[in-house]
Design an enzyme around this catalytic site. Structure first.
Site, PDB file in Angstrom:
ATOM      1  N   HIS A  19       0.872  -1.185   0.000  1.00  0.00           N
ATOM      2  CA  HIS A  19       0.000   0.000   0.000  1.00  0.00           C
ATOM      3  C   HIS A  19       0.910   1.237   0.000  1.00  0.00           C
ATOM      4  CE1 HIS A  19      -3.471   2.370   0.308  1.00  0.00           C
ATOM      5  NE2 HIS A  19      -3.929   2.060   1.502  1.00  0.00           N
ATOM      6  N   CYS A  51      -3.760   3.340   9.521  1.00  0.00           N
ATOM      7  CA  CYS A  51      -4.170   3.720   8.162  1.00  0.00           C
ATOM      8  C   CYS A  51      -5.677   3.903   8.041  1.00  0.00           C
ATOM      9  CB  CYS A  51      -3.689   2.671   7.169  1.00  0.00           C
ATOM     10  SG  CYS A  51      -4.256   1.000   7.563  1.00  0.00           S
TER      11      CYS A  51
END
Ligand code: CP
Ligand code: NVA
Length: 305
Positions: free
Chosen positions: A128, A263
């Site tokens: 990511h 996140c």
């Protein structure tokens, strides 16, 4: 920079430094960039759900004068088996960039291979990168220099952990991951990060002890125990991750002034206590905001002609 952003490993140290400086300026002076991608279109392919990535890319490209095109894989022919190679080649005839969130990492690799336009990884099962790059911006805002700082990640050795590890290795930050045995990061990727960390004189540590990981850490980071696609393992993981919640007692063992990062989406009461997630050390909403600033910088560098 290369044509695409697939992982942070493929960036140069100078690319990361440039993106951090650019994202900082774009956040401070958004008006100066309003027409930089005028008339350009970003296709945004999603095989998985998203709040932050979808909205921050779509609003971000709008703020640069361009347009975002949301493409759920359920609605386009990709979801009915059209090859990725054809999807990439066809989209390249219409749009100026492609952002993709896929299950298999290889899908984003294939899109990048076959698309003639830039491809940006918006999360795969393996990485990511946009999250970790935005997180570097957030850490710099709170701690100043990145070099010499330590980030401790507590939880599953997943996509977010992999990208954070590589982001730390690239910027001269110590990185420690505390995960239960059976949930460690990919060994080959750890070896790549270690080689890079060595060059910067910092370390990549793997441990099963959250206390060992957070000792001296300036950043304590957690993510969900079951990622998208792993929902059937939720109950088993809740048992396997007992002792891996970031709570006030664990935060107290980090460096003074340490920040808590996640996140999002977060599961309060699982990987993080509500007290920490919503407490004074938490910078979770700064992280979410910086996704947009950093992704605007990424789009500008990859798409501006
Ligand atoms: N952190 C993150 O990528 O969030 P979304 O899944 O909402 O995009
Ligand atoms: N590891 C999580 C991150 C979500 C942004 C997942 O892949 O679901």
């Amino acid at each position: 920079m290369n044509k695409d952003l697939v992982t942070i490993f493929e960036l140069e140290d100078a690319d990361v430094a440039d993106l951090l400086a650019l994202a900082k300026d774009m956040k401070a002076n958004p008006g100066a960039y309003r027409t930089r991608l005028a008339g350009q279109t970003l296709a945004m392919i999603f095989e998985k759900s998203s709040t932050r990535t979808r909205v921050s890319f779509e609003v971000g490209i709008n703020q640069l004068g361009g347009t975002g095109l949301f493409l759920s894989s359920r609605d386009i022919q990709l979801g009915r088996g059209e090859p990725l190679s054809d999807t990439a080649r066809v989209l390249s005839r219409y749009v100026d960039g492609i952002m993709a969130r896929t299950f298999a990492h290889q899908s984003v690799v294939d899109l990048a291979t076959y698309a003639s336009v830039p491809v940006i990884n918006g999360l795969t099962d393996f990485n990511h990168p946009c999250q970790a790059l935005a997180d570097l911006q957030t850490i710099a805002e709170h701690h100043g220099d990145l070099r010499g700082r330590k980030l401790a990640y507590v939880g599953d050795g997943n996509n977010v952990a992999h990208s954070l590890m590589m982001a730390c290795a690239r910027t001269g930050m110590d990185f420690a991951c505390a995960a239960p045995s059976g949930y460690r990061m990919d060994a080959d990727y750890v070896a790549k990060a270690r080689a890079l960390a060595d060059r910067h004189g910092v370390t990549v540590v793997e441990t099963t002890s959250p206390a060992e990981a957070v000792a001296g850490a300036h950043v304590v980071y957690s993510d969900v125990w079951a990622s998208m696609g792993q929902e059937a393992e939720q109950k088993k993981r809740e048992q396997d991750f007992v002792g891996f919640q970031v709570d006030q007692a664990l935060m107290a063992q980090a460096a003074s002034g340490a920040i808590f990062m996640h996140c999002l989406p977060a599961h309060r009461g699982e990987e993080v206590s509500a007290e920490v997630c919503d407490g004074p050390q938490s910078v979770i909403y700064d992280q979410a905001e910086n996704r947009m600033h950093m992704q605007k910088a990424i789009m500008l560098r990859l798409m501006e002609r």
